[in-house]
Design a protein around this motif. Structure first.
Motif, short mmCIF file in Angstrom:
data_model
loop_
_atom_site.label_atom_id
_atom_site.label_comp_id
_atom_site.label_asym_id
_atom_site.label_seq_id
_atom_site.Cartn_x
_atom_site.Cartn_y
_atom_site.Cartn_z
N MET A 183 0.82 -1.19 0.00
CA MET A 183 0.00 0.00 0.00
C MET A 183 0.87 1.26 0.00
SD MET A 183 -2.94 1.35 -0.20
CE MET A 183 -4.14 0.05 0.07
N ILE A 184 1.95 1.22 0.74
CA ILE A 184 2.82 2.40 0.78
C ILE A 184 3.41 2.67 -0.59
CG2 ILE A 184 4.92 3.40 1.77
CD1 ILE A 184 4.32 1.71 4.31
N GLY A 185 3.85 1.64 -1.28
CA GLY A 185 4.41 1.81 -2.62
C GLY A 185 3.40 2.38 -3.59
N THR A 186 2.18 1.87 -3.55
CA THR A 186 1.12 2.39 -4.41
C THR A 186 0.80 3.83 -4.05
OG1 THR A 186 0.17 0.18 -4.70
CG2 THR A 186 -1.27 2.06 -5.17
N ALA A 187 0.73 4.13 -2.76
CA ALA A 187 0.45 5.50 -2.31
C ALA A 187 1.54 6.46 -2.77
CB ALA A 187 0.30 5.54 -0.79
N GLU A 188 2.79 6.04 -2.66
CA GLU A 188 3.89 6.90 -3.11
C GLU A 188 3.83 7.13 -4.62
OE1 GLU A 188 7.61 5.20 -1.78
OE2 GLU A 188 7.57 6.45 0.01
N ALA A 189 3.59 6.07 -5.38
CA ALA A 189 3.52 6.20 -6.84
C ALA A 189 2.36 7.11 -7.25
CB ALA A 189 3.37 4.83 -7.48
N MET A 190 1.22 6.93 -6.64
CA MET A 190 0.06 7.76 -6.97
C MET A 190 0.30 9.21 -6.56
SD MET A 190 -2.07 5.78 -8.57
CE MET A 190 -3.53 6.81 -8.62
N ASN A 191 0.90 9.43 -5.40
CA ASN A 191 1.21 10.79 -4.94
C ASN A 191 2.17 11.47 -5.92
OD1 ASN A 191 1.22 13.01 -3.09
ND2 ASN A 191 3.12 12.25 -2.22
N LEU A 192 3.20 10.77 -6.35
CA LEU A 192 4.15 11.33 -7.31
C LEU A 192 3.45 11.69 -8.61
CD1 LEU A 192 7.02 12.05 -8.25
CD2 LEU A 192 7.29 9.63 -8.87
N GLY A 193 2.66 10.76 -9.13
CA GLY A 193 1.96 11.02 -10.39
C GLY A 193 1.02 12.20 -10.31
N VAL A 194 0.27 12.29 -9.22
CA VAL A 194 -0.67 13.41 -9.05
C VAL A 194 0.10 14.72 -8.94
CG1 VAL A 194 -2.34 14.42 -7.43
CG2 VAL A 194 -2.54 12.01 -8.09
N ARG A 195 1.20 14.72 -8.20
CA ARG A 195 2.01 15.94 -8.07
C ARG A 195 2.65 16.36 -9.39
NH1 ARG A 195 4.76 16.72 -2.25
NH2 ARG A 195 2.93 16.24 -1.02
N LEU A 196 2.85 15.38 -10.27
CA LEU A 196 3.41 15.69 -11.59
C LEU A 196 2.31 16.08 -12.59
CD1 LEU A 196 6.14 12.91 -11.87
CD2 LEU A 196 6.49 15.37 -11.52
N GLY A 197 1.07 16.13 -12.11
CA GLY A 197 -0.02 16.60 -12.94
C GLY A 197 -0.84 15.53 -13.62
N LEU A 198 -0.61 14.26 -13.31
CA LEU A 198 -1.39 13.19 -13.93
C LEU A 198 -2.75 13.06 -13.26
CD1 LEU A 198 1.41 10.50 -14.26
CD2 LEU A 198 0.45 11.93 -16.07
N ASP A 199 -3.75 12.76 -14.04
CA ASP A 199 -5.07 12.45 -13.50
C ASP A 199 -4.96 11.11 -12.78
OD1 ASP A 199 -7.66 10.79 -13.88
OD2 ASP A 199 -8.32 12.87 -14.10
N PRO A 200 -5.39 11.02 -11.52
CA PRO A 200 -5.22 9.76 -10.78
C PRO A 200 -5.94 8.57 -11.41
CG PRO A 200 -6.46 11.37 -9.49
CD PRO A 200 -5.98 12.07 -10.70
N LYS A 201 -7.08 8.79 -12.05
CA LYS A 201 -7.77 7.68 -12.70
C LYS A 201 -7.00 7.17 -13.90
CE LYS A 201 -12.43 8.71 -11.16
NZ LYS A 201 -13.81 9.00 -11.53
N VAL A 202 -6.42 8.09 -14.66
CA VAL A 202 -5.60 7.70 -15.82
C VAL A 202 -4.35 6.97 -15.33
CG1 VAL A 202 -4.23 8.55 -17.76
CG2 VAL A 202 -6.49 9.53 -17.29
N LEU A 203 -3.70 7.50 -14.31
CA LEU A 203 -2.51 6.86 -13.76
C LEU A 203 -2.84 5.45 -13.27
CD1 LEU A 203 0.44 6.80 -12.89
CD2 LEU A 203 -0.23 8.09 -10.83
N ALA A 204 -3.94 5.32 -12.55
CA ALA A 204 -4.33 4.00 -12.05
C ALA A 204 -4.57 3.03 -13.21
CB ALA A 204 -5.57 4.10 -11.16
N SER A 205 -5.18 3.50 -14.28
CA SER A 205 -5.44 2.60 -15.42
C SER A 205 -4.13 2.17 -16.07
CB SER A 205 -6.37 3.25 -16.43
OG SER A 205 -5.74 4.29 -17.13
N ILE A 206 -3.15 3.05 -16.11
CA ILE A 206 -1.83 2.70 -16.65
C ILE A 206 -1.15 1.66 -15.75
CG2 ILE A 206 0.50 3.56 -17.14
CD1 ILE A 206 -0.91 6.25 -17.94
N VAL A 207 -1.15 1.93 -14.46
CA VAL A 207 -0.54 1.01 -13.49
C VAL A 207 -1.22 -0.35 -13.58
CG1 VAL A 207 -0.28 0.53 -11.01
CG2 VAL A 207 0.27 2.80 -11.92
N ASN A 208 -2.55 -0.35 -13.70
CA ASN A 208 -3.30 -1.60 -13.67
C ASN A 208 -3.26 -2.39 -14.97
OD1 ASN A 208 -3.97 -1.33 -10.98
ND2 ASN A 208 -5.79 -0.13 -11.43
#
Length: 117
Positions: free
Chosen positions: A1-26
């Motif tokens: 969970m920490i790894g996913t939280a860090e990756a999502m936090n980084l992506g969001v801070r870099l301007g990525l839409d979290p739903k798009v980022l999650a779909s890429i990760v998934n």
């Protein structure tokens, strides 16, 4: 969970839409339960605790307890547990806040990003 939280936090801070980022990760090697079922970013997964203000789910204080049990087993067996020790330390800091301690352990995303649920 920490790894996913860090990756999502980084992506969001870099301007990525979290739903798009999650779909890429998934659709890649990053896919895991923490990304496709219990994503820590609110409103990415409709049924995830994060979408319900981190209510329900597995409480952070219980994650800390379980990580402590693992830590003790590792010490008893003289097994190095560097990432486990780091995770335990993170959940110890998070659980110092009584409110966050009672939230689902995916609230680590909010804690890492400096936001409050």
């Amino acid at each position: 969970m920490i790894g996913t939280a860090e990756a999502m936090n980084l992506g969001v801070r870099l301007g990525l839409d979290p739903k798009v980022l999650a779909s890429i990760v998934n659709t890649s090697s990053g896919r895991c339960w923490s990304s496709d079922t219990a994503n820590p970013v609110p409103d990415v997964i409709a049924t995830a605790p994060s979408t319900n203000s981190y209510n329900d789910g597995f409480k952070s204080r219980l994650m800390l307890k379980d990580l402590g049990l693992v830590s003790n087993a590792a010490k008893d067996s003289k097994t190095p547990l560097m990432l486990g020790a780091l995770a335990e330390n993170i959940y110890r800091h998070l659980s110092n806040d009584a409110t966050l301690a009672e939230k689902d352990f995916s609230v680590v995303y909010q804690w890492l990003s400096g936001k409050r649920p």
